[in-house]
Design a protein around this motif. Structure first.
Motif, mmCIF file in Angstrom:
data_model
loop_
_atom_site.group_PDB
_atom_site.id
_atom_site.type_symbol
_atom_site.label_atom_id
_atom_site.label_comp_id
_atom_site.label_asym_id
_atom_site.label_seq_id
_atom_site.Cartn_x
_atom_site.Cartn_y
_atom_site.Cartn_z
ATOM 1 N N TRP A 1 3.138 10.681 -4.608
ATOM 2 C CA TRP A 1 2.261 9.897 -5.505
ATOM 3 C C TRP A 1 3.085 8.958 -6.375
ATOM 4 C CZ3 TRP A 1 1.665 9.723 -10.865
ATOM 5 C CH2 TRP A 1 0.541 9.017 -11.331
ATOM 6 N N LEU A 2 4.196 9.501 -6.948
ATOM 7 C CA LEU A 2 5.054 8.663 -7.802
ATOM 8 C C LEU A 2 5.674 7.518 -7.000
ATOM 9 C CD1 LEU A 2 6.872 11.410 -9.929
ATOM 10 C CD2 LEU A 2 5.047 9.854 -10.662
ATOM 11 N N LEU A 3 6.068 7.816 -5.771
ATOM 12 C CA LEU A 3 6.650 6.767 -4.951
ATOM 13 C C LEU A 3 5.628 5.676 -4.666
ATOM 14 C CD1 LEU A 3 8.998 5.703 -3.258
ATOM 15 C CD2 LEU A 3 8.166 7.098 -1.357
ATOM 16 N N LEU B 1 7.251 -8.039 -8.672
ATOM 17 C CA LEU B 1 7.835 -9.111 -7.861
ATOM 18 C C LEU B 1 6.897 -10.295 -7.749
ATOM 19 C CD1 LEU B 1 9.488 -7.027 -4.975
ATOM 20 C CD2 LEU B 1 10.645 -8.213 -6.853
ATOM 21 N N GLU B 2 5.612 -10.006 -7.568
ATOM 22 C CA GLU B 2 4.647 -11.095 -7.480
ATOM 23 C C GLU B 2 4.555 -11.858 -8.800
ATOM 24 O OE1 GLU B 2 2.004 -13.691 -5.941
ATOM 25 O OE2 GLU B 2 3.221 -12.191 -4.915
ATOM 26 N N SER B 3 4.604 -11.095 -9.929
ATOM 27 C CA SER B 3 4.563 -11.763 -11.238
ATOM 28 C C SER B 3 5.800 -12.617 -11.458
ATOM 29 C CB SER B 3 4.445 -10.696 -12.347
ATOM 30 O OG SER B 3 4.480 -11.301 -13.620
ATOM 31 N N LEU C 1 6.041 1.850 -5.910
ATOM 32 C CA LEU C 1 6.011 0.714 -4.980
ATOM 33 C C LEU C 1 4.944 -0.290 -5.379
ATOM 34 C CD1 LEU C 1 6.451 2.586 -1.569
ATOM 35 C CD2 LEU C 1 8.138 1.176 -2.764
ATOM 36 N N THR C 2 3.787 0.224 -5.858
ATOM 37 C CA THR C 2 2.723 -0.695 -6.285
ATOM 38 C C THR C 2 3.174 -1.534 -7.470
ATOM 39 O OG1 THR C 2 1.053 0.887 -5.521
ATOM 40 C CG2 THR C 2 0.339 -0.815 -7.087
ATOM 41 N N ARG C 3 3.809 -0.878 -8.475
ATOM 42 C CA ARG C 3 4.261 -1.620 -9.662
ATOM 43 C C ARG C 3 5.377 -2.593 -9.310
ATOM 44 N NH1 ARG C 3 4.319 3.061 -14.405
ATOM 45 N NH2 ARG C 3 2.054 3.491 -14.324
ATOM 46 N N LEU C 4 6.255 -2.154 -8.427
ATOM 47 C CA LEU C 4 7.341 -3.052 -8.016
ATOM 48 C C LEU C 4 6.784 -4.288 -7.337
ATOM 49 C CD1 LEU C 4 10.354 -3.655 -7.641
ATOM 50 C CD2 LEU C 4 10.299 -2.298 -5.536
#
Length: 448
Positions: free
Chosen positions: A315-317, A328-330, A321-324
């Protein structure tokens, strides 16, 4: 014509009439001949040849009738008819021969009944004449075969054989099994329906189920019967264990050629029936179930903890990955809209863009950098030539005197230097409004 010539013609006419008269006046005839020779016995096949003869030729085939002969079974032999050609008393006859098979069921004298044969023939060439003839009263005598009851029928054949077939080994049966026994009787010179029914004696303790017999005829290449065949099938059911003896199957027959009585048989059978094995589950009572091993709480706890940690890590991974990906998109978005990225657009427009494209890139960059309005900022940080180039660019967009000669590269290099001075915090020059003021947007013109 002379008298001699008339006599010759009259003689020829009389001769022709004498020759033609037998054919015109000859009648059809039927004859019967006993084909079977020697002493005839009850149950023997007696063959009678019946010939139908007509002058000239047939135009419709003869219809041989069914014969009803008391004390005998009469059938018309299968196979092809025999064609005949004969000359009787100077008349040419065409004929057809068929053979009747008479199987007597009693001894004594027999006479063919006056059955009629109908046909069509050419009494006059080219014309059909309907005709009929009666069977001649052929007589023959039949004796009782030795071994048969007085006045009864025995089995009369040239040769009789019996064969036996089983569907399994009779010594390997278990209680409740069945045995299929097939008896085939073949009799030469005897119709299948005349073969007597074999007897199947049944020992005590056995049940039998008999199937319907199968009758067939063996014929030669011309379709003439050679032998009759009878096949009987019996199923034996053995419900109890033990040894059983199935009697032999025997038949006696009389051979008319040798006047001797002979016999044929299928051998007897010895059947061994063993007990049916008991089911494996009934050989002994079921044993106790093995003791179940104690529940391992430690192993269960470790397994649960590992599963929980694994789930949390997954779950943490996923969250990381979602936040990363969002970061990156931001960052890519910020990089596309940064002050430096927008200034690169300004440089590209100054190098090969139109005055309108240059103005648009200046507007976007100056708003992002916070240097609005742009000319005062440029007066403070840029040199005189850069300010003039900027004014010329503005004049090209908004002036009415036509676009002057202007160098976008000169404007781009000058504003690059001004930005560098602005970024390092160099002391700006005094804020002066230099340069020409833009003309009115809607100027008025004198008549001079």
């Amino acid at each position: 014509m002379s008298i001699w010539s008339r006599c010759v013609h009259l003689a020829l006419l009389l001769w022709c009439v004498s020759v033609a008269t037998p054919a015109l006046t000859a009648d059809p005839l039927a004859r019967a001949t006993l084909q079977s020779k020697g002493t005839l016995y009850v149950g023997q096949q007696v063959l009678v040849d019946v010939d139908m003869l007509v002058p000239n030729y047939f135009l419709q085939p003869p219809q041989f009738p069914a014969i009803d002969l008391p004390g005998a079974i009469v059938t018309l032999q299968d196979g092809r008819a025999l064609n005949l050609n004969e000359t009787i008393e100077g008349t040419s006859y065409s004929g057809i021969r068929r053979t009747y098979v008479i199987t007597t069921q009693r001894d004594g004298e027999f006479t063919l009944p006056p059955a009629e044969i109908t046909f069509g023939y050419a009494a006059v060439p080219g014309q059909t004449t309907q005709g009929k003839a009666s069977l001649p009263p052929l007589r023959f005598t039949v004796k009782a075969a030795p071994g048969g009851a007085t006045g009864g029928s025995g089995v009369v054949a040239a040769k009789l054989t019996i064969t036996q077939d089983l569907d399994r080994d009779p010594k390997t049966l278990k209680a409740g099994d069945t045995l299929l026994r097939t008896i085939t009787v073949r009799a030469e010179g005897l119709r299948a329906m005349m073969i007597p029914v074999p007897e199947f004696p049944v020992p005590q303790g056995i049940r039998t189920y008999r199937q319907d017999p199968v009758l067939s005829e063996e014929t030669d290449r011309t379709g003439q019967p050679v032998a009759g065949v009878r096949k009987d099938v019996v199923q034996y059911l053995f419900q109890d264990t033990g040894q059983y003896e199935l009697p032999a199957i025997e038949l006696s027959w009389f051979d008319p050629a040798t006047a001797a009585t002979e016999s044929a048989s299928a051998p007897s059978l010895t059947v061994s029936v063993a007990a049916t094995p008991a089911p494996v589950s009934s050989l002994a009572p079921p044993g106790p179930e093995p003791d179940a091993s104690p529940f391992n709480w430690l192993l269960a706890g470790v397994t649960a903890a590992v599963a929980l940690v694994t789930g949390v890590a997954i779950w943490l991974l996923a969250q990381g990955l979602t936040r990363l990906e969002e970061a990156l998109e931001s960052r890519r978005s910020e990089s596309r809209d940064s002050e430096a990225a927008l200034f690169r657009h300004v440089e590209q427009a100054c190098h090969n863009g139109s005055p309108l494209e240059i103005a648009k890139t200046f507007d976007r960059w100056s708003r992002k950098a916070g240097v609005v309005p742009l000319r005062p900022w440029l007066v403070r940080f840029g040199d005189e030539e850069t300010v003039k180039a900027f004014d010329a660019q503005q004049q090209a967009l908004y002036g009415n005197a036509g676009p002057p000669h202007l160098s976008g590269d000169r404007l781009g290099s000058g504003i690059r230097k001004a930005r560098s001075a602005w970024l390092i915090g160099a002391d700006p020059k005094p804020s002066l409004w230099r340069g020409r003021i833009l003309p009115q947007l809607n100027p008025s013109w004198d008549g001079g």
